[in-house]
Design an enzyme around this catalytic site. Sequence first.
Site, PDB file in Angstrom:
ATOM      1  N   LYS A 247       0.837  -1.198   0.000  1.00 35.67           N
ATOM      2  CA  LYS A 247       0.000   0.000   0.000  1.00 35.67           C
ATOM      3  C   LYS A 247       0.871   1.246   0.000  1.00 35.67           C
ATOM      4  O   LYS A 247       1.879   1.308   0.702  1.00 35.67           O
ATOM      5  CB  LYS A 247      -0.905  -0.038   1.233  1.00 35.67           C
ATOM      6  CG  LYS A 247      -1.950   1.066   1.300  1.00 35.67           C
ATOM      7  CD  LYS A 247      -2.822   0.878   2.535  1.00 35.67           C
ATOM      8  CE  LYS A 247      -3.896   1.938   2.684  1.00 35.67           C
ATOM      9  NZ  LYS A 247      -4.711   1.725   3.900  1.00 35.67           N
TER      10      LYS A 247
ATOM     11  N   SER B  37      -9.309   1.514   3.245  1.00 34.55           N
ATOM     12  CA  SER B  37      -8.546   2.284   2.295  1.00 34.55           C
ATOM     13  C   SER B  37      -7.506   1.474   1.520  1.00 34.55           C
ATOM     14  O   SER B  37      -6.881   1.987   0.585  1.00 34.55           O
ATOM     15  CB  SER B  37      -7.823   3.425   3.035  1.00 34.55           C
ATOM     16  OG  SER B  37      -6.954   2.917   4.054  1.00 34.55           O
TER      17      SER B  37
ATOM     18  N   SER C 255      -9.457  -0.887   7.385  1.00 35.45           N
ATOM     19  CA  SER C 255      -8.893  -0.701   6.048  1.00 35.45           C
ATOM     20  C   SER C 255      -8.184  -1.902   5.443  1.00 35.45           C
ATOM     21  O   SER C 255      -7.853  -1.881   4.259  1.00 35.45           O
ATOM     22  CB  SER C 255      -7.946   0.497   6.050  1.00 35.45           C
ATOM     23  OG  SER C 255      -8.673   1.698   6.165  1.00 35.45           O
TER      24      SER C 255
END
Length: 512
Positions: A110, A187, A211
Site C-alpha cells: 500500500k 482504504s 482498512s
Amino acid sequence: MRHASRRDVLTATLGLTAIKAISILPFGTQAYAQTPPQTAAGIVSAIREKRTSATDVVKAALARAEQMKHLNAIITLNTEGALAAAKKIDDMVAGGKPLPPLAGLPIVVKDNINTADLPTTGGTEALRNARPNANAPSLQKLIDAGAIVVGKANMHELAFGITSTNAASFAGHVKNPYDTTRIPGGSSGGTSASIAAGIVTAGLGSDTGGSTRIPAALTGTVGLRPSVGNGGAQRRYHDANAVVPISHTRDTVGPMGRTVADVALLDSVITGTPLATPAALKGKRIGIPTSFWNGLDPELEAVVKTARGKLETAGVVFVDGDLPGLAELNAKVSFPVALHEPVEDIPAYLKASGIDGVTLEDIAGKIKSPDVQGAFGAILKDAFGKDYPDAMKVHRPALQKLYADYFKANNLDAMLFPTTPAPAVPIDAEKGSGEMSIGGGKPAPTFFTMIRNTDPGSNAGIPGLSLFAGMTKGGLPVGIEIDGPVGSDTALLALGLAMEALLGTAPAPGAK
C-alpha cells in the site's frame, strides 16, 4: 491492432514467457509443469523446487499488472527493481544456496507504507514525489525474507475512507475486479484488488478502522488487523513513523492475501513467531454479537447465515449476546482520536521519514477527494481536540474493558460477525463516498455504514481477521470476520485456517 500493439510492448519488456504466464498468479494454468500454486507458500515452493524461476514469476506478475491496469490498483510499478531482486533469488537457487522463507514471492505494498526505493505518495498530490529514508520495519522483514515488491498499491487518498475512490490526478478510482462499476473497499483497496485480480497472491495494507478487512470482504480476499492494544508490548507490528499516519493509537500495518495461509505466512515472517496451524473447530466457543448481525443486506445475510450454519455443524458452539452500549461508547472514541492525532502525527511522520519541504497544511491544501477534504477541514481546525483527553483517558479504557469482559464472561475464543453489512456498492466518482441504502431502507452515509462492524474493535485495539464467506446471488464476494482478545492473533489465524477449509476460497473474478 490495439491488442497486437500492447502484446508487442509486453513481449519486448518482459519476454514471451511472461506473456504465456500472464494469468498464473494465482488463477492461471500454464506457468508450472504441475498444478499452479494457489498460495504464497506454493509459489515459494515452486521456485525452491526449480519448477519455475523467480524471474518468470515476477515477469508474470508485472504482465498481469499491465493487463489489469484498468482497475487502477497500482500507482507505481517496480519493474526494474523487481526483476533485479528476482535475479538475485535465481542466482541463489543456481548456486545451491539456502533460500529465505519468502524467496521470490511477489507482493504489492500500500502506498502509505514507506519504501526507500519507490515513492510513498499516500495517494495524495503533496506527497507524489516523496521518498522516505527507509523501508517500514514490517516491509523490511518481508524483503529480508526474500519477498519482492512489484508495485505500490493505490488507496483511498491519505487512507481517510473506505471506498478507494481517489480523485488525485495520478491515482484514480480503484475498481473491484468482480464488478468494475463497484468499489473494492478501502482504504487498502489497491492491495485487495491486486490480489483478487491475480496480480499477486499477497501484500501489505494498513488498518485504522477497517482498512484491511473491509476491502478483503468486498473482494473475496483475506485481511488481518493485528493487535495494537495500548501500544508497546501489546502492539504486534512496530512501524511507528513509517506509515503516512492517521492515528498512532489506531494505525497498524496488516498483511492481506488470497487465503488465510498467505496472511499467516506473512504474519509469521513479520513477527518472528511460529506459523499458525489450523485449529480444531469442534468445541470452539464463538460469540455472536447481536447488533453486528442486524440491518444486513438480504443477499449478504443469506451468505453469512449459511456460513454460520456450516460452522455450527462442524461443532462450533455459538454464544448469542451483545456488548451493551458499544455503539455509543465507540462514538466517543473514534473521531476524537482519528481527527485529532493527525495534527501531531503527520508532522512527526514527515520529519522522521526525511520528507522535507512538505507541511500538514501543504498536504491539506492539495487534497483532491471531496470526502477527504472534509475530514482535513476538521483536522486543521482541531475540531475534536477538546474531546481527545476524555476519549483516551475515559472512553477508550471503558471500550477495552467492555470487550475484555465480553470475551472473559462468556469464555469465548473469538466473536463472529459480517465484516460489512452489505457487499460492494457502486463507485461514487463525484463525492468519493456518498450514500447507500440497505434493503430499500433510508439512504445513509456509505462510510459510517460500512465501518459499523469493524470500527469498534479497531478502537479497542483487538485483532480482527476477515475471510471469505461466500458469494451473493449477484456474484459479489461476502466477508465474515473473527475478532479476539488482545494478543490472540496466532490463535485467530489458526481459527481462520480451519474456517477457510470449511467455507472455501473465492472463485476467480469472472469464473463460473
